[in-house]
Scaffold this motif. Sequence first.
Motif, PDB file in Angstrom:
ATOM      1  N   ALA A   1       0.825  -1.211   0.000  1.00 44.28           N
ATOM      2  CA  ALA A   1       0.000   0.000   0.000  1.00 44.28           C
ATOM      3  C   ALA A   1       0.860   1.261   0.000  1.00 44.28           C
ATOM      4  O   ALA A   1       0.462   2.292  -0.546  1.00 44.28           O
ATOM      5  N   GLU A   2       2.040   1.178   0.611  1.00 46.32           N
ATOM      6  CA  GLU A   2       2.956   2.325   0.655  1.00 46.32           C
ATOM      7  C   GLU A   2       3.761   2.462  -0.632  1.00 46.32           C
ATOM      8  O   GLU A   2       4.584   3.371  -0.756  1.00 46.32           O
ATOM      9  N   GLY A   3       3.548   1.543  -1.574  1.00 49.01           N
ATOM     10  CA  GLY A   3       4.226   1.650  -2.857  1.00 49.01           C
ATOM     11  C   GLY A   3       5.499   0.847  -2.980  1.00 49.01           C
ATOM     12  O   GLY A   3       6.204   0.965  -3.995  1.00 49.01           O
ATOM     13  N   PHE A   4       5.831   0.030  -2.000  1.00 53.10           N
ATOM     14  CA  PHE A   4       7.026  -0.803  -2.119  1.00 53.10           C
ATOM     15  C   PHE A   4       6.787  -1.849  -3.197  1.00 53.10           C
ATOM     16  O   PHE A   4       5.877  -2.675  -3.098  1.00 53.10           O
ATOM     17  N   ASP A   5       7.613  -1.839  -4.230  1.00 51.00           N
ATOM     18  CA  ASP A   5       7.431  -2.770  -5.340  1.00 51.00           C
ATOM     19  C   ASP A   5       8.607  -3.722  -5.496  1.00 51.00           C
ATOM     20  O   ASP A   5       8.782  -4.361  -6.538  1.00 51.00           O
ATOM     21  N   GLY A   6       9.425  -3.812  -4.444  1.00 48.07           N
ATOM     22  CA  GLY A   6      10.570  -4.713  -4.485  1.00 48.07           C
ATOM     23  C   GLY A   6      10.203  -6.122  -4.069  1.00 48.07           C
ATOM     24  O   GLY A   6       9.032  -6.505  -3.999  1.00 48.07           O
ATOM     25  N   ARG A   7      11.228  -6.900  -3.779  1.00 49.69           N
ATOM     26  CA  ARG A   7      11.041  -8.302  -3.373  1.00 49.69           C
ATOM     27  C   ARG A   7      10.498  -8.336  -1.947  1.00 49.69           C
ATOM     28  O   ARG A   7      11.071  -7.752  -1.030  1.00 49.69           O
ATOM     29  N   LEU A   8       9.393  -9.032  -1.765  1.00 48.49           N
ATOM     30  CA  LEU A   8       8.739  -9.157  -0.462  1.00 48.49           C
ATOM     31  C   LEU A   8       8.785 -10.619  -0.032  1.00 48.49           C
ATOM     32  O   LEU A   8       8.223 -11.488  -0.699  1.00 48.49           O
ATOM     33  N   VAL A   9       9.452 -10.891   1.063  1.00 50.86           N
ATOM     34  CA  VAL A   9       9.625 -12.244   1.587  1.00 50.86           C
ATOM     35  C   VAL A   9       8.867 -12.361   2.899  1.00 50.86           C
ATOM     36  O   VAL A   9       8.989 -11.494   3.776  1.00 50.86           O
TER      37      VAL A   9
END
Length: 430
Positions: free
Chosen positions: A22-30
């Motif tokens: 929701a905050e716009g983080f579009d990197g790798r999420l583990v």
Amino acid sequence: MRTVTVVGASLAGLYAARALRAEGFDGRLVIVGAERHRPYDRPPLSKSFLTQRPPASTGLEDLRLCDGGEEDALAAEWHLGTRATALDTVGRTVTVDDGRTVRALRTDGVVIATGAVPRTLPGPPLDGVHVLRTYDDAHALRTALHDGTPRVVVIGGGFIGAEAASSCAALGPPVTVVEAAPLPLVPQLGTELARICADLHADHGVRLLCGTGVAGLRDDGTGRVRAVELADGRLLDADVVIVGIGVRPATDWLAGSGLRLDDGVVCDAGGVTDVPQVVAAGDVARCAGTRTEHWTSATEQPATAVRNLLAGRTVARHEALPYFWSDQYGARLQLAGRPGPQDAVRIIEGDPGDRGFLAVYERDGRTTAVFAVDRPRPFMRLRRRLATDPPGPHGLSGPPAEPAGAPGAAFWPCCSAASARRCAAPTPGA
């Protein structure tokens, strides 16, 4: 920040993952979770889940917190059935163990959301002894409760113990609750309201033994529990024992990480730790000196912690009013605010004798908290006012008034003769 690892795949972990996207983080999420299950709702586990009989009983799918579509939208890399065993804050790795392989996951940011684990009794494990925290715990307990008519002893009279006792009593077996303190729930509710809540057990045929601890468990020679031995030497026959003596934050894996640990991960009001790019949320987080073990906090804190993680510093603080609820014996108990041990309690609606009322806690003429039993609408109204309005000189509800049915009484009496007897230290042979 290219990779963020959320350690903990329950409520706080899921809300942290949602907040990152929701905050716009579009990197790798583990997402790393010790349980093999996708995130699920825990509150029903001590309530309706236990009372339902197969084949109509609630299953894991009914408790899921997100569907396949939302999981796809999170675009996360899930590591379930995998324990985090170490955090290297210098090398930026999380060491994980899935029971077959131990490996290190490289990461830039970390959200610690590992929650808490139940406290247990000393001694070897025995069949028939249960804790109640996870789906697997609840499923095993439900199976045991529906196997004939077992004699049930609940150790601990806190909210989980009370909810478990309520569910067990609904099934018909004899239930005894053992509480070491003179009265359950005094730290949370204060003496006056704790006595009223203790009466709920007796109202529904549950024996409440206060003021005595547990010396140990007796087995039948085959590794199964047969009795609970009290500190005063008495034995309570038991086929099922539920241990509800609280939880401790799940921080063992963080030993040697450099993080400050003191009844949880020490962080500021925004969930920010002393280590850069490491935040904490939920039951494991001790934010600004307080650790909160409530569902609401686990859903609210992650958004603040994640915002600060992405900002690289504390730009937001979690200052929401504490709130929790508990369902016991068909009654809904709700508390909002921060009651103190010296606060006066004033009943402003209903009658505690009828097990339905609304009360406020007051200190120096100001309302500090609101408590209700089966008064959801007026409770929510006062909860909103407590959260948004500065209390006036007489609190949220005007100047003190006499409670209904008690002319001349400034405050409701702390207990009746009946309630005092119900929670007195039990006599030998009781």
